[in-house]
Every structure is written in structure tokens, then in C-alpha cells.
Write a protein that holds these residues in place. Structure first.
Motif, mmCIF file in Angstrom:
data_model
loop_
_atom_site.group_PDB
_atom_site.id
_atom_site.type_symbol
_atom_site.label_atom_id
_atom_site.label_comp_id
_atom_site.label_asym_id
_atom_site.label_seq_id
_atom_site.Cartn_x
_atom_site.Cartn_y
_atom_site.Cartn_z
ATOM 1 N N LEU A 1 -31.064 -12.774 -1.814
ATOM 2 C CA LEU A 1 -30.897 -13.130 -3.404
ATOM 3 C C LEU A 1 -32.128 -12.869 -4.318
ATOM 4 C CD1 LEU A 1 -29.137 -16.732 -2.983
ATOM 5 C CD2 LEU A 1 -28.316 -14.400 -3.490
ATOM 6 N N LYS B 1 -27.447 -17.794 -9.074
ATOM 7 C CA LYS B 1 -27.421 -17.565 -7.623
ATOM 8 C C LYS B 1 -27.243 -18.625 -6.916
ATOM 9 C CE LYS B 1 -31.101 -13.949 -8.387
ATOM 10 N NZ LYS B 1 -32.325 -13.546 -8.209
ATOM 11 N N GLY C 1 -31.301 -21.285 -8.439
ATOM 12 C CA GLY C 1 -30.315 -21.036 -7.154
ATOM 13 C C GLY C 1 -29.905 -22.556 -6.728
#
Length: 683
Positions: free
Chosen positions: A176, A184, A208
């Protein structure tokens, strides 16, 4: 959101058109005189118009909200800037052996694959996905479209690999971090066995989110073979062998009479049945004999259902025709050692002077015996140390006029006791260590007052850095023959030269079996088995190979070429990731077989114990979300988190509400009232 469905709002014209052209026809009533009128229904035009307009409004609103539901509207949330932009999603599917376990929906692996597809379906068609499995394959390092991702999920199969949670998350975050995206997310679909715990000091990428989805299996009992080992280090043709089997019961209930059988070269050699207490380990012994020289392919089969992936255990060993022994002296052969090993054809002796020793060939001898060498050079000491480090057995008998300083340098570097001074006091050996492998089971019975060697003089032994084991001890408690372990090898140090002016040990009845046992125990054969997925460097028999003579690991039609390193007279293999299947492999150099190796799975998967919800939450420590796999569906997939509050369900509910309101208006809203004519009407 799908704005193209807004074109369907043109259908709102249909109820309006129907309303405008649905003219009401009035009914004509004929009567002769108002006197005979019994009942007149008076139409209230204002009430009728209100009803019709309310019905039209309900129809329009029901149709409007139905169309709006298909556009999937939302109210932007905290990540409003991400709405409509491409998202990156990494999905890990645990495909370790424990995922073969069943629950009411089938195997856990099939359930994980189904959940992975549900996750992909919840995201936009423009989003990109990464599939990750226990194999950490290179092809899973690229981003996929939804269709490509679904195809990759279908191809996932069970793997012998077993990764820690920290490794998985670090791998996901690594990919990522390589790509830029506003949002993400990571998903981990696993049964979360307790063996998945490990280093958790991972870092989550910016923007994330990590979601842990636990798939729960039925509780199953399981017994597995953890390890095996042979009591004999050297294996002679026709000799009786004893195999120690380590059984582990991972269940909370006792395992009763588990059948077990041993196959060697496809022939059954031993059988047994064993009972193992709950959550405990037990060792048992299998005895067999009648082996011919050469490599032996062995398999232990355990009958334990329904968990079967760990029911077989493979190992190999080599039955040799002869055991080579290297005798190194100061120039004069030692007649006592020659007589001992010449009495048994199993031993092949090579005698060499210390100054002519071929250092490169040292590792081909399981046992090297130094005797009658007055001075040990620095070069010889270093080579002997390397020999012991690699697993060799070194036995030292000093010369009658030994140089104490040179021997001290050698023995202190090995951590063993060393020669201190000459003691001229006459004494006897008072004790032998019957618990040590050298003397254990050597005698059928031991008399209370055995005849042990007498001593005229000897070299006293100063203790080494490491703790050794005495084999023979004087009445004063001082060791006269000791064994030390250093790295992979063994060192035997004797305070007695093989000379009758010091003792009668060389001519004593104990000397021959003593030397035979030390030689037999000196065998440093390759390990009985290796473990898949351990990423280990394997040191095997010394095999010289040229550039055009590649070494290969071969099992039936499967052929794998490992990386080979030649170092200090040994061959080291670095196994590639392609070695994924358990079983027995041949190490081939062209058409010849150099060695035979056995590979087994990592037994950590055999323990079918799982983390609880609370333990998983503690494991991720506020770095992610925990989701129960049984409650995991499209409703709680966090794909909507980046696009705010989803409203399509509310639109469906409102459409149904207005349809119900229309029905209620038609059925219960009255537009007329009744009045009865008075029978006694006066004009």
C-alpha cells in the motif's frame, strides 16, 4: 454512486398522464318527483380533488425514491474528499492447513474466499485490490481489478506456510505504501490460531484501516507427531534400531489407543497404539531391524480423524557399510588403536601423521582420534576446531611427553578441560558413568565391585569453560575421561596416554567396547528431517558440482534447483519457495543420488486453539477493527466509510411507505356523504 439511474426519473410523467386523462363519468339518475327520492348521494368535488392529488403525490414519491435507491446516494462523512476516488484494498486470505477445518458453511478456506469476493463487490468497480496469502508469492504483489481479483481468489489453495500477524500486516502495508491513493484498507480473513501471534510492532500507512475478520470453526480433537529421533547415531546393516516418537495431543480430551505404524522403503516394520493425555506430550519407542545398506525412506502413519493433514511424518537415514575412522599420531602408529578397530570390519581405519594431514578431507570422518602427538600446531588446532564446529567427534589421548601449552590452547578454544600437570601418584578408576550414552546398556549387569583400570600416573584435568560429562572418574572425584559438547560436535579428553607406563587402560577389557561405542556414537549424519517454510540453510553431504552439473531436489515428476554454496568442505542448500510439498526428495547430481531428504510441515498448525474476540482486540491494540466472521456481510464492510452515510436503504423504505399510503388512501378515504329523504315532506 450511480447517477446514470437518474434518467429513470422520466418515468414520473406516467402517473401524471394517467391522472390527467382519467376523467370521471357522472352517473345519471332519473326520478319523477323529489317526493319519491329515497336517497341522494351528494358528491363533494373538493374532497374528491384532495384524494386524487394525495394519491398522485404518493405514487410520484414512491417512484422517485425507488429510482433514487438505485443511484445509491450517500451523505459525505469525515473523508468527504475521498468520495468517488479510487481506493486501494489489500485482502489477506489465510490458506494454512488449519483452514481446512469445517464449520456449518463448509471449509474455512471456502468461507474466506467467499468473504473476500463480498468485500470486493462492496467497493467501486474502479477500485484496485491486492490478494495476499500465506505463500507471499510475487504475483500477489500487483494490484488487480475486481474481476482479476475474483479469478485469483478462485485459484487459492492450501499451503504449508504459516505466517505471524506482524508479517502479514507488514507485507500489506509495504504494498500500500508503494501506491498513492486517498483511501487504503486492509482485511485479514483468518481463523486466528494462537500460533499467529508474534511481533506486532507494525506501522499502519496514512489513511489506512486494518480489519480483522475471524472465521470460526468447530472444535476438533487432534493428535500429531511432533518429532522423531533414532537412538543410534550410526546405523549398521542388520542392527536393531530404536525410534523415539514424540506424540502431542492438542485436544482437551484424552486420545485413546491411537493406531500408528512405521513404514521403511514401503515395508511395514513396526506397529503400535498409544494413549495420550489431554493437552500433553508423550514419547514412545518403536523397535525394528533387518535393514540393508543404503538410504532408508521412512514414514510414520497416524490414524487420527477428522484432522488428517498432520497424520504422516517422513524421515530418512543412511545405513552405511563401513564407518571411517581417522587416526592422527606424531609419526609412530599407536598399536592399541590399530588392534581395536582392526578387530571389526565395520570400521575402516586411515592413519596419518599430524604434519601430513589433509584438512579438506577432515569432514569425511565421523571420528578423529589424536594420540601420541607431543605438540599441536596452531594450524592443526584451528582445523580441528572447525571440524568439531561442523559436527565432528574429536578424541584426544596425550603423548607421554606432551607440550601442555599447545594442548591448552586447543582445548580452551573448545571450552573443554585441559591438561594441567603430571601426577605420579598411583590410583585406580573408581567410577564409570553408566547413565551416559557411552556406557548405558553396555553391561547386562554391573557387579558391586567391578574390575576397573589401574593407574600409575596421569595428567590432571583442569575444568573447562563449559560443563562437561565425566565418563570415568578417580576415587578423588576428579575426572580422567570427560566429554564436552561444542557447537555441533563432541570432544573426548583423556588424562591417560595410550601407554602402559601410565595405566593398563589400553589392555583392559573395557577399552575395546569403550572405543567402539564412542565410534558408533560419533556418526554425524544429516538430520532425519527438515521443516517446510523454515527458510533454513541446509547443510548436507559434501557434493562437488560444476556449473553444468546442477544439484536438484527431485520427487516423482517435481524437480527443484536450490542455490548451492560450497564452504569449508561442506555443501549448503538454500531452498527456494517452490518447495511446498511434504515427502521424501532425492538430492541428485545428474543421474546419481547424493543424498535423500525428508520434509515435513510446520506442526504449529496442528494446535487448533484460537484467539477469542477480546484477545484479538488486544492483539491489534487499537490499530484496526475486529469483525466476527459470522456477522460479516455487505452491511458492515467498511467500503461505505469513505463515502459517508449510505442512503439507499432509506430510499427503499420510503418508497414502500408511500406505496402503503396510496393503498390506505384508496381504501379508506371517503369522498361522499349520505342523507335520507324525509318521508313526510311538506312543500
Amino acid at each position: 454512486m450511480y447517477p446514470a439511474f437518474l434518467f429513470a426519473l422520466l418515468t414520473l410523467a406516467i402517473p401524471v398522464i394517467v391522472h390527467l386523462f382519467n376523467f370521471r363519468r357522472h352517473k345519471k339518475v332519473l326520478f319523477s318527483n323529489v317526493q319519491f327520492l329515497k336517497e341522494v348521494q351528494e358528491q363533494q368535488s373538493s374532497r374528491r380533488n384532495i384524494k386524487e392529488r394525495l394519491i398522485l403525490a404518493c405514487r410520484l414519491l414512491a417512484l422517485f425514491f425507488l429510482v433514487l435507491a438505485f443511484t445509491r446516494p450517500f451523505v459525505p462523512g469525515q473523508n468527504e474528499a475521498n468520495a468517488g476516488r479510487q481506493q486501494l484494498v489489500s485482502i489477506f486470505i489465510d490458506n494454512s492447513y488449519s483452514m481446512q477445518t469445517l464449520n456449518r458453511e463448509g471449509s474455512l478456506l471456502d468461507q474466506a474466499k467467499q468473504k473476500a469476493k463480498q468485500i470486493a463487490a462492496a467497493y467501486s468497480i474502479n477500485d484496485r485490490f491486492q490478494l495476499l496469502t500465506q505463500d507471499f508469492e510475487g504475483k500477489h504483489q500487483r494490484l488487480l481489478s475486481r474481476d482479476e481479483f475474483n479469478d485469483a481468489v478462485d485459484a487459492v489453495k492450501i499451503s504449508p506456510q504459516s505466517r505471524k500477524i506482524g508479517e502479514v500486516i507488514a507485507r500489506q502495508q509495504s504494498l500500500l505504501n508503494m501506491h498513492s491513493a486517498n483511501s487504503k484498507e486492509s482485511y485479514i480473513l483468518s481463523d486466528f490460531q494462537t500460533n499467529i501471534a508474534g511481533e506486532t510492532s507494525y506501522k499502519i500507512v496514512d489513511n489506512g484501516i486494518v480489519n480483522m475478520v475471524q472465521l470460526k470453526a468447530n472444535a476438533l480433537p487432534n493428535v500429531a507427531i511432533d518429532s522423531v529421533w533414532l537412538l543410534n547415531a550410526t546405523h549398521r546393516p542388520g542392527e536393531t534400531e530404536k525410534l523415539i516418537v514424540r506424540l502431542h495431543n492438542y485436544a482437551t480430551k484424552m486420545a485413546n489407543r491411537i493406531p500408528l505404524k512405521l513404514l521403511i522403503n514401503g515395508v511395514q516394520k513396526s506397529i503400535g497404539s498409544f494413549t495420550v493425555k489431554a493437552r500433553s506430550v508423550q514419547t514412545d519407542t518403536l523397535t525394528f531391524s533387518g535393514l540393508q545398506p543404503g538410504w532408508q525412506r521412512a514414514e510414520i502413519q497416524l490414524q487420527d480423524n477428522p484432522v488428517t493433514f498432520d497424520n504422516s511424518f517422513y524421515f530418512t537415514f543412511n545405513v552405511i557399510k563401513a564407518l571411517p575412522v581417522l587416526l592422527v599420531d606424531g609419526g609412530v602408529p599407536n598399536r592399541y588403536l590399530n588392534l581395536v578397530f582392526a578387530s571389526d570390519p565395520f570400521f575402516t581405519i586411515k592413519r596419518v601423521q599430524d604434519g601430513n594431514l589433509d584438512y579438506g578431507a577432515l569432514n569425511t570422518y565421523p571420528l578423529v582420534i589424536l594420540s601420541d602427538i607431543r605438540f599441536v600446531s596452531v594450524g592443526l588446532a584451528q582445523q580441528l576446531k572447525n571440524y568439531v564446529i561442523k559436527g565432528g567427534t574429536l578424541m584426544i589421548f596425550p603423548a607421554v611427553d606432551v607440550d601442555l601449552a599447545s594442548y591448552r590452547a586447543l582445548l580452551q578454544s573448545l571450552g573443554s578441560s585441559y591438561f594441567d600437570k603430571t601426577v605420579t601418584e598411583a590410583t585406580r578408576i573408581s567410577t564409570i558413568n553408566l547413565q551416559d550414552a557411552v556406557f548405558k546398556n553396555m553391561f547386562e549387569s554391573v557387579p558391586s565391585n567391578p574390575d576397573l583400570p589401574g593407574i600409575k600416573k596421569f595428567y590432571s584435568l583442569n575444568p573447562g569453560v563449559q560443563t562437561g560429562t565425566y565418563l570415568m572418574r578417580l576415587a578423588t572425584g576428579q575426572g580422567i575421561l570427560e566429554r564436552y559438547r561444542y557447537k555441533k560436535g563432541n570432544i573426548y579428553v583423556s588424562g591417560l596416554p595410550l601407554d602402559e607406563t601410565f595405566s593398563n587402560l589400553p589392555v583392559h577389557a573395557l577399552f575395546v567396547p569403550l572405543m567402539f561405542r564412542i565410534a558408533i556414537l560419533s556418526g554425524h549424519d544429516q538430520p532425519l528431517f527438515y521443516t517446510l517454510g523454515a527458510n533454513q540453510v541446509i547443510e548436507t553431504v559434501n557434493v562437488q558440482s560444476a556449473e553444468k552439473q546442477l544439484l536438484k531436489l527431485v520427487k516423482r515428476e517435481q524437480s527443484i534447483i536450490p542455490d548451492v554454496q560450497q564452504q569449508d568442505g561442506s555443501t549448503k542448500l538454500l531452498l527456494p519457495d517452490q518447495l511446498m510439498e511434504t515427502g521424501i526428495y532425492e538430492l541428485r547430481k545428474q543421474d546419481s543420488v547424493a543424498a535423500i531428504m525428508a520434509f515435513n510441515d510446520n506442526r504449529s498448525e496442528s494446535d487448533l486453539s484460537y484467539f477469542t474476540d477480546t484477545e484479538i482486540a488486544r492483539l491489534i491494540d487499537k490499530k484496526g477493527n475486529f469483525i466476527d466472521g459470522n456477522k460479516f456481510n455487505a452491511a458492515n464492510i467498511t467500503a461505505g466509510a469513505n463515502s459517508g452515510l449510505q442512503l439507499w436503504k432509506l430510499c427503499i423504505i420510503l418508497a414502500l411507505v408511500f406505496l402503503a399510503a396510496e393503498t390506505m388512501l384508496i381504501r379508506f378515504y371517503k369522498t361522499h356523504k349520505s342523507s335520507a329523504t324525509q318521508p313526510g315532506y311538506n312543500t
